[in-house]
Design a protein around this motif. Structure first.
Motif, PDB file in Angstrom:
ATOM      1  N   VAL A  55      -4.482  20.619   7.060  1.00 42.12           N
ATOM      2  CA  VAL A  55      -4.042  21.900   7.797  1.00 42.12           C
ATOM      3  C   VAL A  55      -2.538  22.335   7.868  1.00 42.12           C
ATOM      4  O   VAL A  55      -1.774  21.402   8.154  1.00 42.12           O
ATOM      5  N   GLU A  56      -2.008  23.394   7.208  1.00 47.38           N
ATOM      6  CA  GLU A  56      -0.670  23.394   7.145  1.00 47.38           C
ATOM      7  C   GLU A  56      -0.364  24.728   8.500  1.00 47.38           C
ATOM      8  O   GLU A  56      -1.035  25.670   8.408  1.00 47.38           O
ATOM      9  N   LEU A  57       0.672  24.491   8.988  1.00 50.90           N
ATOM     10  CA  LEU A  57       0.942  25.391  10.100  1.00 50.90           C
ATOM     11  C   LEU A  57       2.430  25.727  10.303  1.00 50.90           C
ATOM     12  O   LEU A  57       3.127  24.981   9.827  1.00 50.90           O
ATOM     13  N   VAL A  58       2.736  26.807  10.844  1.00 49.69           N
ATOM     14  CA  VAL A  58       4.195  27.184  11.089  1.00 49.69           C
ATOM     15  C   VAL A  58       3.963  27.414  12.568  1.00 49.69           C
ATOM     16  O   VAL A  58       3.346  28.080  13.081  1.00 49.69           O
ATOM     17  N   GLY A  59       5.186  26.875  13.121  1.00 54.37           N
ATOM     18  CA  GLY A  59       5.353  27.272  14.734  1.00 54.37           C
ATOM     19  C   GLY A  59       6.842  27.845  14.938  1.00 54.37           C
ATOM     20  O   GLY A  59       7.575  27.473  14.240  1.00 54.37           O
ATOM     21  N   THR A  60       6.514  28.761  15.707  1.00 56.38           N
ATOM     22  CA  THR A  60       7.931  29.443  16.165  1.00 56.38           C
ATOM     23  C   THR A  60       8.232  29.716  17.716  1.00 56.38           C
ATOM     24  O   THR A  60       7.061  29.501  18.272  1.00 56.38           O
ATOM     25  N   ALA A  61       9.274  29.587  18.198  1.00 56.89           N
ATOM     26  CA  ALA A  61       9.996  29.846  19.441  1.00 56.89           C
ATOM     27  C   ALA A  61      11.381  30.271  19.634  1.00 56.89           C
ATOM     28  O   ALA A  61      11.825  30.105  18.517  1.00 56.89           O
ATOM     29  N   ARG A  62      11.608  30.490  20.735  1.00 56.79           N
ATOM     30  CA  ARG A  62      13.054  30.739  21.174  1.00 56.79           C
ATOM     31  C   ARG A  62      13.540  29.755  22.050  1.00 56.79           C
ATOM     32  O   ARG A  62      12.839  29.284  22.825  1.00 56.79           O
ATOM     33  N   ARG A  63      14.587  29.091  21.407  1.00 62.78           N
ATOM     34  CA  ARG A  63      15.039  28.121  21.909  1.00 62.78           C
ATOM     35  C   ARG A  63      15.895  28.529  23.306  1.00 62.78           C
ATOM     36  O   ARG A  63      16.311  29.688  23.628  1.00 62.78           O
ATOM     37  N   ARG A  64      16.246  27.778  24.216  1.00 63.46           N
ATOM     38  CA  ARG A  64      17.101  28.104  25.440  1.00 63.46           C
ATOM     39  C   ARG A  64      18.456  28.613  25.105  1.00 63.46           C
ATOM     40  O   ARG A  64      18.885  29.311  25.941  1.00 63.46           O
TER      41      ARG A  64
END
Length: 163
Positions: free
Chosen positions: A113-122
């Motif tokens: 399973v290939e995934l991409v994860g995103t978020a905003r750093r502090r």
């Protein structure tokens, strides 16, 4: 899982196990989960850990996160995996990582399973990581072992930012 049942060994990989994919599995010679069932499990992950994905993971899962970064380890049990990865990264992010499934390949009881994860750093910068999980399912269609590969430089950069 009780804390005494959870073992963590750093500098290894990731393994995940989980819930039934489809009714009718469970016999020693049961059919492997199909791609559609696996995609349904991982679709729930896109809504967050608590949206049902962890129900598909055996409580005694072995989750290896490979590499030489702060999240790397050989986690025994769901609680140990979450504590050693998501919870460890959380102080450096404004919110949890939003995962999206890019692709799924299935052969027998193993899925890649290939995934991409995103978020905003502090610190306001974007956190993006790409993951490849090799996921083994038990005879009941639950995740029993995961080997996880990710961008260790992205993890290190996020965890060394000035808070």
């Amino acid at each position: 899982a009780p804390a005494e049942d959870v073992a963590v060994e750093r500098d290894r990989g990731v393994v995940v196990t989980g819930e039934e994919l489809e009714p009718g599995g469970g016999a020693e010679g049961a059919d492997a989960p199909d791609e559609a069932a696996i995609r349904r499990i991982f679709a729930s992950l896109e809504q967050g850990w608590e949206a049902g994905f962890l129900d598909a993971v055996r409580p005694d899962v072995r989750w290896e996160v490979l590499g030489s970064h702060p999240l790397a380890g050989d986690y025994r049990g769901v609680d140990a995996f979450v504590a050693g990865t998501s919870a460890a990264l959380a102080p450096y992010l404004e919110a949890g990582v939003q995962l999206s499934v890019v692709g799924v390949l299935v052969k027998g009881r193993t899925a890649v399973v290939e995934l991409v994860g995103t978020a905003r750093r502090r610190d306001g910068r974007e956190y993006t990581n790409e993951y490849c999980w090799i996921v083994d399912f038990d005879a009941e269609g639950r995740i029993e072992h995961v080997r996880s590969y990710l961008d260790s430089a992205a993890v290190a950069a996020a965890m060394t930012q000035q808070l």
